[in-house]
Design an enzyme around this catalytic site. Sequence first.
Site, PDB file in Angstrom:
ATOM      1  N   SER A   1     -10.124  -0.472   6.814  1.00 19.89           N
ATOM      2  CA  SER A   1      -9.528  -0.362   5.472  1.00 19.89           C
ATOM      3  C   SER A   1      -8.800  -1.585   4.961  1.00 19.89           C
ATOM      4  CB  SER A   1      -8.574   0.819   5.421  1.00 19.89           C
ATOM      5  OG  SER A   1      -9.305   1.993   5.212  1.00 19.89           O
TER       6      SER A   1
ATOM      7  N   SER B   1      -9.868   1.780   2.557  1.00 22.19           N
ATOM      8  CA  SER B   1      -8.993   2.537   1.691  1.00 22.19           C
ATOM      9  C   SER B   1      -7.923   1.706   0.989  1.00 22.19           C
ATOM     10  CB  SER B   1      -8.300   3.632   2.514  1.00 22.19           C
ATOM     11  OG  SER B   1      -7.444   3.042   3.486  1.00 22.19           O
TER      12      SER B   1
ATOM     13  N   LYS C   1       0.861  -1.188   0.000  1.00 24.13           N
ATOM     14  CA  LYS C   1       0.000   0.000   0.000  1.00 24.13           C
ATOM     15  C   LYS C   1       0.896   1.236   0.000  1.00 24.13           C
ATOM     16  CE  LYS C   1      -3.997   2.000   2.444  1.00 24.13           C
ATOM     17  NZ  LYS C   1      -4.977   1.823   3.547  1.00 24.13           N
TER      18      LYS C   1
HETATM   19  N1  GLN Z   1     -13.278   4.060   5.725  1.00 20.61           N
HETATM   20  C1  GLN Z   1     -12.798   4.565   6.970  1.00 20.61           C
HETATM   21  C2  GLN Z   1     -12.438   6.023   6.815  1.00 20.61           C
HETATM   22  O1  GLN Z   1     -12.697   6.561   5.816  1.00 20.61           O
HETATM   23  C3  GLN Z   1     -11.648   3.743   7.459  1.00 20.61           C
HETATM   24  C4  GLN Z   1     -10.369   4.076   6.786  1.00 20.61           C
HETATM   25  C5  GLN Z   1      -9.227   3.232   7.236  1.00 20.61           C
HETATM   26  O2  GLN Z   1      -9.377   2.226   7.899  1.00 20.61           O
HETATM   27  N2  GLN Z   1      -8.055   3.724   6.904  1.00 20.61           N
HETATM   28  O3  GLN Z   1     -11.893   6.630   7.689  1.00 20.61           O
END
Ligand code: GLN
Length: 491
Positions: free
Chosen positions: A180, A156, A81
């Site tokens: 995410s 994400s 990532k």
């Molecule tokens: N979807 C969540 C957010 O937008 C979690 C993101 C994540 O785990 N990095 O914050």
Amino acid sequence: MTDAITSKTAAELAGDFRDGTLSASEIVDAHLDRIEALNPELNAFLYIDADRARRRAADLDAVRAAGNEAGALAGVPIGLKDLLCTEGIPTTAGSKILKGWRPPYDATVVSRLEAQGAISLGKLNMDEFAMGSSNENSAYGSVKNPWDTSKVPGGSSGGSAAAVAAGMVPLALGSDTGGSIRQPAALCGVVGVKPTYGRVSRYGVIAFASSLDQIGPFGRTVADAAFMLEAIWGYDHFDSTSIEEPPTPVGSVLDDGVQGLRVGVISELANTEGLQPEVAAALQRSAGQLAAAGAIVDEVSVPSIEYGLSAYYLIAPAEASSNLARYDGIRYGLRVEGPDTAATNRLTRAAGFGDEVKRRIMLGTYALSAGYYDAFYGKAQQVRTLIIDDFARAYERFDVLLSPTSPTTAFGLGDKVDDPLAMYLSDVCTIATNLAGAPAMSVPVGKDAHGLPIGMQILAPALGERPMFQAGAALEAAASFNAAEKTGGAL
Ligand code: GLN
């Protein structure tokens, strides 16, 4: 030939390299070919590190030819990532503000994987600074779901999930602040693991919300996820939140079964608003399969879980507003010159950050401001304590908990971009785990009527990775999610 190699698991590839069936160069070339064929459509890789990967493969082949040990993951291609620092290799966190930045050192997780012979094929697309649930917040374009390219891959870590699902790499790393890793794993039909807070080093990881962020693996099987987790976890003195006590291996419990394991189905999430009926049905099926395999399954209430989303969307933006203050146009990446330093700072941030990141910085700054600190940030921290306490009560009766990973299967590209609240609701099942600092994983268990994967979440108390993997392996075995299709559905 290519697909015969790229459909193998990481464990198989490591075995093939070790016994000489395949060279690291053959393995790397096959995966690079697949990336070249699929990436123009999927947009999972932001940076393909082909030359370096080929050089490393040749080096590993030479090590093996000389009869030397090349490491547990020798010859296994991986993807990273793009918030993991890689020395001299572009690292953007999905943001324009870091365009062109090349970190001066490797993240600990990266150096650990490379020390064990894994070969990085490049950097994976993501929502900007890991804020999002669909990958549509990337400054470098959306990732598409390999099962249906009109759908999002989740976020994400959407690039990580899509790359593994499409057979571009057998393993990838992602980060999980509120879901995410698990949510994109569910939407792409792969396994994703969020370890206990402090289990995996975050040294060299671009921070989003430091009290919640954790790094973890994606694989196409539970065994592969265990394989990668065991390569990265354990104490790191460069990370002050790192747990000193050594982890107990999880790869060895995968065949243990679930006889007598106490599994609690979280009632609030079994009935959560907006739950797709096929996902609800999959939850009941999974609970039944675990019971049939010998687990003791019952319902459990974790009442404060429903306040998790609200607490998270105060705590995470608050921490982000502080972490992201460092992007000032002076030290990293983008710089938009103004008449003075303050103007340079302002212009750089205005041009470099996307809308969602700006929204979070504003929300977080507001929640932390003197007049509102107690009402918002302080309250959210109290809710966090309630959630920790509720989980502790549930784990007095159960070894692991079960819920859907995401209330729905993959949704359409563009469907939720104009409605941040609808987007935030994608994380309703995953967020509480991060607030509690506990581990959880997503395992693919079936598909909906449109052929899109459904993921089931197994939660465990802090340091409870062993029973979590036991249940994960049992669920994987019972669900018989079609392995042949795991390498990319329609592609
Ligand atoms: N979807 C969540 C957010 O937008 C979690 C993101 C994540 O785990 N990095 O914050």
